[in-house]
Design a protein around this motif. Structure first.
Motif, mmCIF file in Angstrom:
data_model
loop_
_atom_site.group_PDB
_atom_site.id
_atom_site.type_symbol
_atom_site.label_atom_id
_atom_site.label_comp_id
_atom_site.label_asym_id
_atom_site.label_seq_id
_atom_site.Cartn_x
_atom_site.Cartn_y
_atom_site.Cartn_z
ATOM 1 N N ASN A 143 0.830 -1.205 0.000
ATOM 2 C CA ASN A 143 0.000 0.000 0.000
ATOM 3 C C ASN A 143 0.866 1.256 0.000
ATOM 4 N N ARG A 144 0.782 2.052 -1.060
ATOM 5 C CA ARG A 144 1.638 3.227 -1.198
ATOM 6 C C ARG A 144 1.227 4.357 -0.269
ATOM 7 N N THR A 145 -0.009 4.333 0.220
ATOM 8 C CA THR A 145 -0.465 5.404 1.110
ATOM 9 C C THR A 145 -0.086 5.145 2.559
ATOM 10 N N ALA A 146 0.281 3.911 2.879
ATOM 11 C CA ALA A 146 0.666 3.589 4.249
ATOM 12 C C ALA A 146 2.109 4.024 4.496
ATOM 13 N N GLY A 147 2.368 4.552 5.653
ATOM 14 C CA GLY A 147 3.705 5.019 5.978
ATOM 15 C C GLY A 147 4.668 3.880 6.267
#
Length: 271
Positions: A143-147
């Motif tokens: 997931n690219r939005t997860a840090g």
């Protein structure tokens, strides 16, 4: 890598091996510092191009490295990276890839020193199988939005205390800084790098039931005779395999299962 980059990487590997022969060198620290340099080069395209500019003298590029990193990393890391920028690279990005490989290799050397390299190889393979079987986990880690912190925490929950610390570090770096790679490709590359530390090939072996120790020894010896080098077995069990084994080494597949023989017989009858 091709041409000049391949030669430069080979030279860097030799320098790392020479450092690793000195047991006083902290290879875990070295791995972390090389990983930080990888992140810097990946982030700063202008710096990467300056350090691989063939029009600039090697000593000037090495001086730039020392000026940027001299107070932030140890002397071993400075020596390695300075030597790398003195070399000629076909593409600027090849330098970043090479530093990343050295970081991973330094961690594998730490596992080798501790006598845990086999465990790390097996754990990397098992983690790859877990990813292949869990779409939810794959989605969470990709997931690219997860840090990065959230992904690191998830991996620590999964691997902390259950896997070798080297395995956890390698997987965490891959997940938090994939650099365009898929998780599958990244895990496979790490597995091959681990195998290369022992000058072994990796064979993925699938059988209907777990192989006995005697069967594993016989299979390993047979594959070593075929390929002329030691072969590390990554073992997996698939109940749909009716008998025998299926072995994959690189792009080559050796089928010895009853299911495959039945499929071949059916094709012949249909023909």
């Amino acid at each position: 890598m091709n041409g000049a980059s391949r030669e430069a990487l080979a030279a860097a590997r030799e320098r790392l091996d020479a450092l690793a022969d000195n047991t006083s060198v902290d290879v875990t620290r070295l791995a972390g510092e090389l990983a930080a340099v990888t992140a810097l080069l990946d982030r700063e395209g202008g710096l990467r191009r300056a350090l691989t500019d063939p029009a600039q003298p090697g000593e000037a590029k090495a001086a730039l490295v020392r000026g940027l990193l001299g107070t932030q990393v140890g002397e071993e890391t400075l020596d390695l990276v300075s030597g790398m920028v003195r070399s000629r690279w076909s593409r600027s990005r090849d330098l970043t890839d090479a530093v990343e490989e050295l970081a991973d290799t330094a961690d594998l050397i730490a596992a080798e020193r501790a006598g845990n390299l086999d465990d790390v190889e097996d754990e990397l393979f098992r983690f790859g199988r877990i990813l292949a079987g869990s779409g939810e986990l794959r989605a969470a880690l990709a997931n690219r939005t997860a840090g990065g912190d959230a992904k690191s925490e998830l991996l620590h929950t999964l691997l902390g205390g259950r896997a070798d610390p080297v395995t956890e570090r390698l997987v965490t770096r891959l997940v938090t800084a994939p650099r365009g790679r898929s998780l599958d490709n990244g895990i496979e590359a790490l597995s091959k790098l681990a195998a290369a530390r022992r000058n072994r090939m990796v064979a993925e072996v699938v059988s209907a039931i777990p192989l006995t120790d005697q069967q594993k020894e016989r299979l390993g010896a047979a594959l070593a005779r075929i390929y002329g080098r030691r072969v590390h077995l990554n073992l997996d069990v698939d109940p749909e395999v009716l008998g025998g084994v299926r072995v994959r080494i690189g792009d080559e597949v050796i089928n010895g299962t009853i299911a495959d023989r039945l499929e071949e017989a059916s094709r012949r009858m249909a023909g």
